[in-house]
Design an enzyme around this catalytic site. Structure first.
Site, PDB file in Angstrom:
ATOM      1  N   ARG A   1     -25.180  -8.656  -3.758  1.00  0.00           N
ATOM      2  CA  ARG A   1     -24.574  -9.881  -3.597  1.00  0.00           C
ATOM      3  C   ARG A   1     -25.506 -10.832  -2.554  1.00  0.00           C
ATOM      4  O   ARG A   1     -25.770 -10.358  -1.315  1.00  0.00           O
ATOM      5  CB  ARG A   1     -23.167  -9.520  -3.027  1.00  0.00           C
ATOM      6  CG  ARG A   1     -22.109  -8.812  -3.595  1.00  0.00           C
ATOM      7  CD  ARG A   1     -20.821  -8.847  -3.003  1.00  0.00           C
ATOM      8  NE  ARG A   1     -20.072  -7.937  -3.798  1.00  0.00           N
ATOM      9  CZ  ARG A   1     -18.478  -7.845  -3.525  1.00  0.00           C
ATOM     10  NH1 ARG A   1     -18.165  -8.876  -2.471  1.00  0.00           N
ATOM     11  NH2 ARG A   1     -17.967  -7.360  -3.960  1.00  0.00           N
TER      12      ARG A   1
ATOM     13  N   LYS B   1      -2.212   3.156   9.012  1.00  0.00           N
ATOM     14  CA  LYS B   1      -2.606   1.901   8.020  1.00  0.00           C
ATOM     15  C   LYS B   1      -1.362   0.908   7.810  1.00  0.00           C
ATOM     16  O   LYS B   1      -0.355   1.467   7.768  1.00  0.00           O
ATOM     17  CB  LYS B   1      -3.013   2.280   6.719  1.00  0.00           C
ATOM     18  CG  LYS B   1      -4.430   3.157   6.775  1.00  0.00           C
ATOM     19  CD  LYS B   1      -4.867   3.356   5.171  1.00  0.00           C
ATOM     20  CE  LYS B   1      -6.354   3.998   5.217  1.00  0.00           C
ATOM     21  NZ  LYS B   1      -6.571   4.317   3.890  1.00  0.00           N
TER      22      LYS B   1
ATOM     23  N   ARG C   1      -6.917  -7.014 -10.377  1.00  0.00           N
ATOM     24  CA  ARG C   1      -7.608  -7.973 -11.026  1.00  0.00           C
ATOM     25  C   ARG C   1      -8.939  -7.567 -11.442  1.00  0.00           C
ATOM     26  O   ARG C   1      -9.367  -6.522 -11.103  1.00  0.00           O
ATOM     27  CB  ARG C   1      -7.953  -9.112  -9.758  1.00  0.00           C
ATOM     28  CG  ARG C   1      -8.814  -8.383  -8.490  1.00  0.00           C
ATOM     29  CD  ARG C   1      -8.954  -9.291  -7.282  1.00  0.00           C
ATOM     30  NE  ARG C   1      -8.999  -8.517  -6.233  1.00  0.00           N
ATOM     31  CZ  ARG C   1     -10.035  -7.643  -5.597  1.00  0.00           C
ATOM     32  NH1 ARG C   1     -10.993  -7.804  -6.548  1.00  0.00           N
ATOM     33  NH2 ARG C   1     -10.035  -7.390  -4.471  1.00  0.00           N
TER      34      ARG C   1
ATOM     35  N   LYS D   1       0.772  -1.311   0.047  1.00  0.00           N
ATOM     36  CA  LYS D   1      -0.051  -0.062   0.103  1.00  0.00           C
ATOM     37  C   LYS D   1       0.753   1.155  -0.122  1.00  0.00           C
ATOM     38  O   LYS D   1       0.468   2.171  -0.753  1.00  0.00           O
ATOM     39  CB  LYS D   1      -1.007   0.029   1.256  1.00  0.00           C
ATOM     40  CG  LYS D   1      -2.029  -1.277   1.241  1.00  0.00           C
ATOM     41  CD  LYS D   1      -2.753  -1.252  -0.025  1.00  0.00           C
ATOM     42  CE  LYS D   1      -3.117  -2.744  -0.290  1.00  0.00           C
ATOM     43  NZ  LYS D   1      -3.708  -3.195  -1.590  1.00  0.00           N
TER      44      LYS D   1
ATOM     45  N   GLU E   1      -2.491   8.639   7.452  1.00  0.00           N
ATOM     46  CA  GLU E   1      -3.089   9.553   6.551  1.00  0.00           C
ATOM     47  C   GLU E   1      -4.058  10.327   7.321  1.00  0.00           C
ATOM     48  O   GLU E   1      -4.651   9.930   8.512  1.00  0.00           O
ATOM     49  CB  GLU E   1      -4.168   8.826   5.727  1.00  0.00           C
ATOM     50  CG  GLU E   1      -3.400   8.202   4.374  1.00  0.00           C
ATOM     51  CD  GLU E   1      -4.258   7.089   3.434  1.00  0.00           C
ATOM     52  OE1 GLU E   1      -5.550   7.113   3.645  1.00  0.00           O
ATOM     53  OE2 GLU E   1      -3.746   6.734   2.533  1.00  0.00           O
ATOM     54  N   LYS E   2      -4.750  11.570   6.767  1.00  0.00           N
ATOM     55  CA  LYS E   2      -5.680  12.260   7.393  1.00  0.00           C
ATOM     56  C   LYS E   2      -7.138  11.318   7.307  1.00  0.00           C
ATOM     57  O   LYS E   2      -7.340  10.422   6.505  1.00  0.00           O
ATOM     58  CB  LYS E   2      -6.206  13.522   6.732  1.00  0.00           C
ATOM     59  CG  LYS E   2      -7.440  14.124   7.108  1.00  0.00           C
ATOM     60  CD  LYS E   2      -7.251  15.770   6.906  1.00  0.00           C
ATOM     61  CE  LYS E   2      -8.085  16.540   7.621  1.00  0.00           C
ATOM     62  NZ  LYS E   2      -7.944  16.504   8.926  1.00  0.00           N
TER      63      LYS E   2
ATOM     64  N   ASN F   1      -6.857  -2.519  -7.098  1.00  0.00           N
ATOM     65  CA  ASN F   1      -6.990  -3.955  -7.373  1.00  0.00           C
ATOM     66  C   ASN F   1      -6.615  -4.402  -8.767  1.00  0.00           C
ATOM     67  O   ASN F   1      -7.155  -3.886  -9.571  1.00  0.00           O
ATOM     68  CB  ASN F   1      -8.432  -4.247  -6.904  1.00  0.00           C
ATOM     69  CG  ASN F   1      -8.728  -3.993  -5.377  1.00  0.00           C
ATOM     70  OD1 ASN F   1      -7.967  -4.109  -4.593  1.00  0.00           O
ATOM     71  ND2 ASN F   1      -9.969  -3.262  -5.268  1.00  0.00           N
TER      72      ASN F   1
ATOM     73  N   HIS G   1     -16.333  -4.380   5.894  1.00  0.00           N
ATOM     74  CA  HIS G   1     -15.337  -4.301   4.620  1.00  0.00           C
ATOM     75  C   HIS G   1     -15.651  -5.402   3.689  1.00  0.00           C
ATOM     76  O   HIS G   1     -14.847  -5.640   2.487  1.00  0.00           O
ATOM     77  CB  HIS G   1     -13.796  -4.366   5.031  1.00  0.00           C
ATOM     78  CG  HIS G   1     -13.391  -3.269   6.030  1.00  0.00           C
ATOM     79  ND1 HIS G   1     -13.431  -2.220   5.524  1.00  0.00           N
ATOM     80  CD2 HIS G   1     -13.159  -3.500   7.338  1.00  0.00           C
ATOM     81  CE1 HIS G   1     -12.944  -1.453   6.635  1.00  0.00           C
ATOM     82  NE2 HIS G   1     -12.692  -2.199   7.754  1.00  0.00           N
TER      83      HIS G   1
ATOM     84  N   VAL H   1     -15.664  -8.778  -8.088  1.00  0.00           N
ATOM     85  CA  VAL H   1     -16.757  -9.223  -7.958  1.00  0.00           C
ATOM     86  C   VAL H   1     -17.931  -8.292  -8.827  1.00  0.00           C
ATOM     87  O   VAL H   1     -18.825  -8.864  -9.430  1.00  0.00           O
ATOM     88  CB  VAL H   1     -17.170  -9.311  -6.690  1.00  0.00           C
ATOM     89  CG1 VAL H   1     -18.739 -10.130  -6.250  1.00  0.00           C
ATOM     90  CG2 VAL H   1     -16.375 -10.342  -5.705  1.00  0.00           C
TER      91      VAL H   1
HETATM   92  C1  MV4 Z   1      -9.879   5.339   4.985  1.00  0.00           C
HETATM   93  C2  MV4 Z   1     -10.809   5.768   5.679  1.00  0.00           C
HETATM   94  C3  MV4 Z   1     -10.904   7.130   6.096  1.00  0.00           C
HETATM   95  N1  MV4 Z   1      -9.902   7.851   6.119  1.00  0.00           N
HETATM   96  N2  MV4 Z   1      -8.804   6.097   4.813  1.00  0.00           N
HETATM   97  C4  MV4 Z   1     -11.164   0.780   4.792  1.00  0.00           C
HETATM   98  C5  MV4 Z   1     -10.558  -0.225   3.827  1.00  0.00           C
HETATM   99  C6  MV4 Z   1      -9.346   0.151   3.116  1.00  0.00           C
HETATM  100  N3  MV4 Z   1      -9.778   0.019   1.595  1.00  0.00           N
HETATM  101  C7  MV4 Z   1      -9.503   1.618   3.291  1.00  0.00           C
HETATM  102  N4  MV4 Z   1     -10.434   1.889   4.353  1.00  0.00           N
HETATM  103  C8  MV4 Z   1     -10.539   3.133   4.819  1.00  0.00           C
HETATM  104  N5  MV4 Z   1      -9.583   4.004   4.635  1.00  0.00           N
HETATM  105  C9  MV4 Z   1      -8.800   7.317   5.326  1.00  0.00           C
HETATM  106  N6  MV4 Z   1      -7.907   8.149   5.242  1.00  0.00           N
HETATM  107  C10 MV4 Z   1     -12.012   4.792   5.757  1.00  0.00           C
HETATM  108  C11 MV4 Z   1     -12.000   3.413   5.596  1.00  0.00           C
HETATM  109  C12 MV4 Z   1     -12.972   2.938   5.566  1.00  0.00           C
HETATM  110  C13 MV4 Z   1     -13.673   2.232   4.364  1.00  0.00           C
HETATM  111  C14 MV4 Z   1     -13.318   2.417   2.956  1.00  0.00           C
HETATM  112  C15 MV4 Z   1     -14.101   2.163   1.728  1.00  0.00           C
HETATM  113  C16 MV4 Z   1     -15.271   1.323   2.272  1.00  0.00           C
HETATM  114  C17 MV4 Z   1     -15.493   1.046   3.474  1.00  0.00           C
HETATM  115  C18 MV4 Z   1     -14.713   1.530   4.691  1.00  0.00           C
HETATM  116  C19 MV4 Z   1     -15.350   1.180   6.093  1.00  0.00           C
HETATM  117  C20 MV4 Z   1     -14.471   1.658   6.978  1.00  0.00           C
HETATM  118  C21 MV4 Z   1     -13.433   2.245   6.872  1.00  0.00           C
END
Ligand code: MV4
Length: 453
Positions: A337, A158, A291, A116, A200-201, A289, A235, A294
């Site tokens: 889904r 993260k 690939r 990442k 990250e913010k 991603n 998620h 879904v």
């Molecule tokens: C974030 C965020 C808020 N702020 N990054 C969750 C999975 C990963 N793909 C990134 N994710 C998030 N990153 C920042 N800077 C909130 C999430 C997040 C989220 C993102 C997309 C779809 C659903 C989510 C559910 C919880 C948190």
């Protein structure tokens, strides 16, 4: 051209790949675990090879067995579907070393986007807008504090090896930064064997908007618009739609072109999805991603393109079937889904499907390996069907989807069909008025309401 494809997957996506292959006069080889001997993808494929016992680590993730299956069947290409080995750089490399065509991105691009920190650095260099944060990995607390002072709180820590929401910590204030960073690092170490973290913010209430892209591996790339996948639980996506209900034509063109240009510049090959958080009119790259996803059918519904066919064409060294100017977006599509899970507790519900009837009619697509009498094995993902519906407008799509949900019958196991029927009655869903927090809050409200009855 490719003559025989080994499909290194199971369930609905194995069927989806088989169908694209047969429409292109390509033979198919199914691989399956002993638990999947009676699966529909095994029955439909031209040949089938058993690759091991039920646990995925011994079968669908067993690289030597899959390579052997390709060699004994004489397959000249492998399609990995999604999940399993689809984003495994090592597998992609081994496939190519055996002079079998890998229907996927260049192994180097799988590797870059799998990390990442490297993904974000690459995205930034390619001109994609980023969430403000650390410039790469953060190794010591002094550095982290400085970044916190600069961009403000809340922050999110993260894991570089994370993704899909694993290994994240929200930091509400400077006083909690050190302990939460240590916690995130040690959790990442035990989960992924890598304690690298970045900052990250934290965006409080964004939508999840992702762009579908395709590259030919020779410096040409196109975008196929966006999907809104904000309706998620832990998620896991539950319902996806295209186009995004809040995305304007101007935003689609602007962001789509930025994504396509970035993919052209890196020489990306095959299908990819660039994920953004979208808040207050801004797009912020989070992950890519490498690939097929879904939810790809909602993009197929509004563009009329067969995404698996495009994957096969570029893997065979041919050009994409369309240029950007020839891509059109028409109407609206939504995917539900359907999981074999209790619709309120989400407890998995494997077992025998005594009665199965798919919905039908105009603009209704059901991708599923189910049939009456089939036993859903307990070893794999609980998603057993996807219901994808098209309409000329979002409203017409929703009306048709509600009708299709009425028709669907899956008897013998619990499914999330009742959840989808309830969602498609909710005013917020009907208006497209939701963010990534909406579904979990809605589920909590409904659980509390049913407790007091
Ligand atoms: C974030 C965020 C808020 N702020 N990054 C969750 C999975 C990963 N793909 C990134 N994710 C998030 N990153 C920042 N800077 C909130 C999430 C997040 C989220 C993102 C997309 C779809 C659903 C989510 C559910 C919880 C948190």
């Amino acid at each position: 051209m490719i003559k025989k494809v080994l499909i290194a997957n199971r369930g609905e996506i194995a069927l989806r790949i088989h169908r694209a292959c047969h429409e292109m006069d390509i033979k198919t080889v199914a691989v399956h675990s002993t638990a999947d001997a009676e699966a529909k993808h095994v029955k439909l494929a031209d040949e089938a090879v058993c690759i091991g016992p039920p646990p995925a680590t011994d079968s669908y993730l067993n690289i030597p067995n899959i390579i052997s299956a390709a060699e004994i069947s004489g397959a000249d290409a492998i399609h990995p579907g999604y999940g399993f080995l689809s984003e495994n750089e090592k597998f992609a490399t081994i496939v190519e070393e055996h002079e079998v065509i890998w229907i996927g991105p260049k192994p180097e691009h799988i590797r870059v986007m799998g990390d990442k920190v490297e993904a974000k650095k690459t995205a930034g260099k390619l001109g994609l807008p980023l969430v403000p944060g650390s410039d790469g990995a953060v190794r010591e607390i002094g550095e982290a504090k400085k970044i916190g002072d600069e961009i403000g709180y809340p922050l999110i820590v993260k894991a570089a090896s994370g993704g899909g929401g694993r290994g994240m910590k929200v930091v509400p204030e400077a006083g909690k930064l050190e302990s939460l960073m240590k916690q995130a690092g040690s959790e990442a170490k035990s989960a992924f064997g890598d304690d690298t973290v970045y900052l990250e913010k934290f965006l409080g209430n964004p939508r999840h908007i992702e762009f579908q892209i395709f590259g030919d591996g020779k410096g040409n790339a196109i975008h196929l618009g966006e999907r809104d996948c904000s309706l998620q639980r832990r998620h896991q996506k539950v319902l996806e739609e295209a186009p995004g209900p809040t995305i304007t034509d101007e935003e689609r063109t602007r962001m789509g072109d930025i994504c396509a240009r970035a993919m052209a510049d890196m020489g990306y090959r095959g299908a990819g999805t660039i994920e953004f958080l979208y808040e207050d009119g801004g797009f912020y790259f989070i992950e890519m991603n490498t690939r097929l996803q879904v939810e790809h059918p909602v993009t197929e519904m509004i563009t009329g393109l067969d995404l698996v066919r495009e994957q096969i064409l570029v893997a065979a060294g041919q050009p994409l079937s369309v240029t950007q100017d020839e891509v059109t977006f028409t109407g609206h599509a939504i995917e539900c889904r359907i999981n074999a899970e209790h619709p309120e507790t989400f407890a998995p519900s494997p077992g025998k499907v005594v009665n199965y009837h798919a919905a039908g009619g105009m603009h209704v697509r059901v991708d599923s390996g189910l049939y009456s009498g089939y036993s859903i094995p307990p070893y794999y993902d609980s998603m057993v069907a996807k219901l994808i519906v098209y309409g000329t407008s979002r409203n017409k799509c929703i009306r048709r989807l509600r009708r299709a949900l009425e028709e669907m019958v899956i008897d013998g196991v619990d499914t999330t069909l009742p959840l989808h029927r309830a969602l498609l009655e909710d005013p917020d869903v009907l208006e497209g008025n939701y963010t990534i927090k909406w579904l979990e809050e809605w589920l909590e409200r409904n659980a509390a309401a049913s407790d007091t009855q």
